[in-house]
Structures are given as structure tokens and as C-alpha cells.
Design a protein around this motif. Structure first.
Motif, PDB file in Angstrom:
ATOM      1  N   PHE A   1       0.855  -1.168   0.000  1.00 13.91           N
ATOM      2  CA  PHE A   1       0.000   0.000   0.000  1.00 13.91           C
ATOM      3  C   PHE A   1       0.900   1.231   0.000  1.00 13.91           C
ATOM      4  O   PHE A   1       1.898   1.279   0.720  1.00 13.91           O
ATOM      5  CB  PHE A   1      -0.904   0.038   1.233  1.00 13.91           C
ATOM      6  N   ARG A   2       0.544   2.228  -0.802  1.00 13.22           N
ATOM      7  CA  ARG A   2       1.349   3.450  -0.874  1.00 13.22           C
ATOM      8  C   ARG A   2       1.128   4.256   0.387  1.00 13.22           C
ATOM      9  O   ARG A   2       0.013   4.518   0.811  1.00 13.22           O
ATOM     10  CB  ARG A   2       0.943   4.273  -2.102  1.00 13.22           C
ATOM     11  N   SER A   3       2.231   4.657   1.011  1.00 10.10           N
ATOM     12  CA  SER A   3       2.134   5.460   2.227  1.00 10.10           C
ATOM     13  C   SER A   3       2.801   6.822   2.069  1.00 10.10           C
ATOM     14  O   SER A   3       2.724   7.646   2.969  1.00 10.10           O
ATOM     15  CB  SER A   3       2.755   4.714   3.415  1.00 10.10           C
ATOM     16  N   MET A   4       3.459   7.051   0.953  1.00  9.34           N
ATOM     17  CA  MET A   4       4.136   8.321   0.719  1.00  9.34           C
ATOM     18  C   MET A   4       3.407   9.098  -0.367  1.00  9.34           C
ATOM     19  O   MET A   4       2.614   8.546  -1.122  1.00  9.34           O
ATOM     20  CB  MET A   4       5.586   8.073   0.295  1.00  9.34           C
ATOM     21  N   ALA A   5       3.723  10.365  -0.443  1.00 10.23           N
ATOM     22  CA  ALA A   5       3.164  11.190  -1.515  1.00 10.23           C
ATOM     23  C   ALA A   5       3.729  10.728  -2.850  1.00 10.23           C
ATOM     24  O   ALA A   5       4.867  10.235  -2.926  1.00 10.23           O
ATOM     25  CB  ALA A   5       3.520  12.660  -1.279  1.00 10.23           C
ATOM     26  N   VAL A   6       2.951  10.880  -3.906  1.00  2.31           N
ATOM     27  CA  VAL A   6       3.391  10.444  -5.230  1.00  2.31           C
ATOM     28  C   VAL A   6       4.647  11.207  -5.654  1.00  2.31           C
ATOM     29  O   VAL A   6       5.557  10.641  -6.234  1.00  2.31           O
ATOM     30  CB  VAL A   6       2.254  10.630  -6.264  1.00  2.31           C
ATOM     31  N   ASN A   7       4.732  12.480  -5.324  1.00  4.32           N
ATOM     32  CA  ASN A   7       5.875  13.315  -5.696  1.00  4.32           C
ATOM     33  C   ASN A   7       6.803  13.544  -4.499  1.00  4.32           C
ATOM     34  O   ASN A   7       7.327  14.635  -4.303  1.00  4.32           O
ATOM     35  CB  ASN A   7       5.394  14.645  -6.268  1.00  4.32           C
ATOM     36  N   SER A   8       7.044  12.518  -3.706  1.00  2.00           N
ATOM     37  CA  SER A   8       7.798  12.662  -2.461  1.00  2.00           C
ATOM     38  C   SER A   8       9.220  13.165  -2.695  1.00  2.00           C
ATOM     39  O   SER A   8       9.751  13.918  -1.876  1.00  2.00           O
ATOM     40  CB  SER A   8       7.824  11.345  -1.697  1.00  2.00           C
ATOM     41  N   HIS A   9       9.841  12.763  -3.797  1.00  2.00           N
ATOM     42  CA  HIS A   9      11.207  13.227  -4.083  1.00  2.00           C
ATOM     43  C   HIS A   9      11.235  14.744  -4.259  1.00  2.00           C
ATOM     44  O   HIS A   9      12.108  15.420  -3.706  1.00  2.00           O
ATOM     45  CB  HIS A   9      11.750  12.519  -5.327  1.00  2.00           C
ATOM     46  N   GLU A  10      10.265  15.273  -4.989  1.00  4.61           N
ATOM     47  CA  GLU A  10      10.195  16.727  -5.188  1.00  4.61           C
ATOM     48  C   GLU A  10       9.891  17.452  -3.877  1.00  4.61           C
ATOM     49  O   GLU A  10      10.471  18.508  -3.596  1.00  4.61           O
ATOM     50  CB  GLU A  10       9.113  17.067  -6.218  1.00  4.61           C
ATOM     51  N   LEU A  11       9.012  16.897  -3.084  1.00  3.86           N
ATOM     52  CA  LEU A  11       8.679  17.507  -1.797  1.00  3.86           C
ATOM     53  C   LEU A  11       9.898  17.532  -0.871  1.00  3.86           C
ATOM     54  O   LEU A  11      10.136  18.527  -0.171  1.00  3.86           O
ATOM     55  CB  LEU A  11       7.535  16.755  -1.125  1.00  3.86           C
ATOM     56  N   LEU A  12      10.674  16.457  -0.875  1.00  6.90           N
ATOM     57  CA  LEU A  12      11.879  16.408  -0.048  1.00  6.90           C
ATOM     58  C   LEU A  12      12.894  17.452  -0.507  1.00  6.90           C
ATOM     59  O   LEU A  12      13.483  18.154   0.325  1.00  6.90           O
ATOM     60  CB  LEU A  12      12.502  15.013  -0.084  1.00  6.90           C
ATOM     61  N   GLU A  13      13.103  17.553  -1.817  1.00  8.68           N
ATOM     62  CA  GLU A  13      14.045  18.551  -2.331  1.00  8.68           C
ATOM     63  C   GLU A  13      13.621  19.963  -1.925  1.00  8.68           C
ATOM     64  O   GLU A  13      14.450  20.770  -1.495  1.00  8.68           O
ATOM     65  CB  GLU A  13      14.156  18.454  -3.852  1.00  8.68           C
ATOM     66  N   ARG A  14      12.338  20.261  -2.034  1.00 14.50           N
ATOM     67  CA  ARG A  14      11.828  21.573  -1.657  1.00 14.50           C
ATOM     68  C   ARG A  14      11.994  21.815  -0.156  1.00 14.50           C
ATOM     69  O   ARG A  14      12.419  22.890   0.265  1.00 14.50           O
ATOM     70  CB  ARG A  14      10.362  21.707  -2.058  1.00 14.50           C
ATOM     71  N   TYR A  15      11.699  20.812   0.648  1.00 17.80           N
ATOM     72  CA  TYR A  15      11.816  20.943   2.095  1.00 17.80           C
ATOM     73  C   TYR A  15      13.273  21.192   2.505  1.00 17.80           C
ATOM     74  O   TYR A  15      13.554  22.049   3.348  1.00 17.80           O
ATOM     75  CB  TYR A  15      11.288  19.682   2.786  1.00 17.80           C
ATOM     76  N   LEU A  16      14.206  20.449   1.897  1.00 13.50           N
ATOM     77  CA  LEU A  16      15.619  20.633   2.241  1.00 13.50           C
ATOM     78  C   LEU A  16      16.139  21.977   1.748  1.00 13.50           C
ATOM     79  O   LEU A  16      17.020  22.562   2.377  1.00 13.50           O
ATOM     80  CB  LEU A  16      16.458  19.484   1.676  1.00 13.50           C
ATOM     81  N   ALA A  17      15.604  22.481   0.648  1.00 17.38           N
ATOM     82  CA  ALA A  17      15.997  23.806   0.168  1.00 17.38           C
ATOM     83  C   ALA A  17      15.518  24.883   1.140  1.00 17.38           C
ATOM     84  O   ALA A  17      16.217  25.881   1.359  1.00 17.38           O
ATOM     85  CB  ALA A  17      15.434  24.055  -1.227  1.00 17.38           C
ATOM     86  N   GLU A  18      14.345  24.668   1.742  1.00 13.02           N
ATOM     87  CA  GLU A  18      13.806  25.620   2.708  1.00 13.02           C
ATOM     88  C   GLU A  18      14.446  25.485   4.092  1.00 13.02           C
ATOM     89  O   GLU A  18      14.376  26.407   4.893  1.00 13.02           O
ATOM     90  CB  GLU A  18      12.289  25.432   2.838  1.00 13.02           C
ATOM     91  N   HIS A  19      15.046  24.323   4.372  1.00 11.42           N
ATOM     92  CA  HIS A  19      15.670  24.054   5.670  1.00 11.42           C
ATOM     93  C   HIS A  19      17.098  23.534   5.453  1.00 11.42           C
ATOM     94  O   HIS A  19      17.365  22.345   5.655  1.00 11.42           O
ATOM     95  CB  HIS A  19      14.858  23.025   6.469  1.00 11.42           C
ATOM     96  N   PRO A  20      18.018  24.408   5.038  1.00 11.68           N
ATOM     97  CA  PRO A  20      19.377  23.958   4.735  1.00 11.68           C
ATOM     98  C   PRO A  20      20.101  23.365   5.945  1.00 11.68           C
ATOM     99  O   PRO A  20      21.030  22.563   5.774  1.00 11.68           O
ATOM    100  CB  PRO A  20      20.075  25.212   4.225  1.00 11.68           C
ATOM    101  N   ASP A  21      19.677  23.702   7.159  1.00  8.20           N
ATOM    102  CA  ASP A  21      20.301  23.133   8.350  1.00  8.20           C
ATOM    103  C   ASP A  21      20.065  21.625   8.461  1.00  8.20           C
ATOM    104  O   ASP A  21      20.834  20.914   9.107  1.00  8.20           O
ATOM    105  CB  ASP A  21      19.790  23.840   9.606  1.00  8.20           C
TER     106      ASP A  21
END
Length: 91
Positions: A59-79
């Protein structure tokens, strides 16, 4: 045990488990479908016994575009980027 007795036990056990597993699976699938868009199942290739590849369905438990969401989150939180690069996990 006689082979027919083992077979009867296997069939009765399987039917009993399916009466619980199938409705539960349908509920999980409905919850995934109602909450998010995209497929209900996720297919992943795994290495089995003897190095043979097989497909595992989950069963899918992650967002379909999880890779893009992670990249965006890490760009917003460089720490948090160093933590992700070291462990591939975020607390």
C-alpha cells in the motif's frame, strides 16, 4: 498427520484469515484513495532467494511526488541537509 488433514487445515486457515484481511485491505485502500490522489499500491523490485528479482506490492504510504517535496523541504531548511546526507533520515 495425514496429508489431507494438513490440506484441510491450510484451506480453513486461509479462508479464515481472508475474511479479516480482505475487508481490512479494502478499508486501507479506500482511506488512501480518499486522502490522496494517485495509485493505491506501490510496486518495488526486491532481490529474493538465489538473487532472483521479484516485484513486491505494498500500500502506498508516501506522496506520489515525495522526491520533489523532499528537495523543496531541504531547500527551505538547509540546516537539515547535512542530517539527510549523513543518514537519509530526518528526525
Amino acid at each position: 498427520f495425514a496429508p489431507w488433514l494438513k490440506r484441510a487445515f491450510d484451506v480453513v486457515s486461509a479462508v479464515g484469515l481472508m475474511t479479516v484481511a480482505v475487508p481490512l485491505g479494502l478499508l486501507i485502500a479506500a482511506a488512501i484513495r480518499l486522502e490522496t490522489r494517485g495509485p493505491v499500491f506501490y510496486r518495488q523490485t526486491r532481490i529474493g532467494r538465489g538473487g532472483h528479482l521479484f516485484s513486491l506490492w505494498k500500500f502506498r504510504s508516501m506522496a506520489v511526488n515525495s522526491h520533489e517535496l523532499l528537495e523543496r523541504y531541504l531547500a527551505e531548511h538547509p540546516d537539515l541537509l547535512a542530517e539527510w546526507e549523513a543518514t537519509h533520515k530526518l528526525k
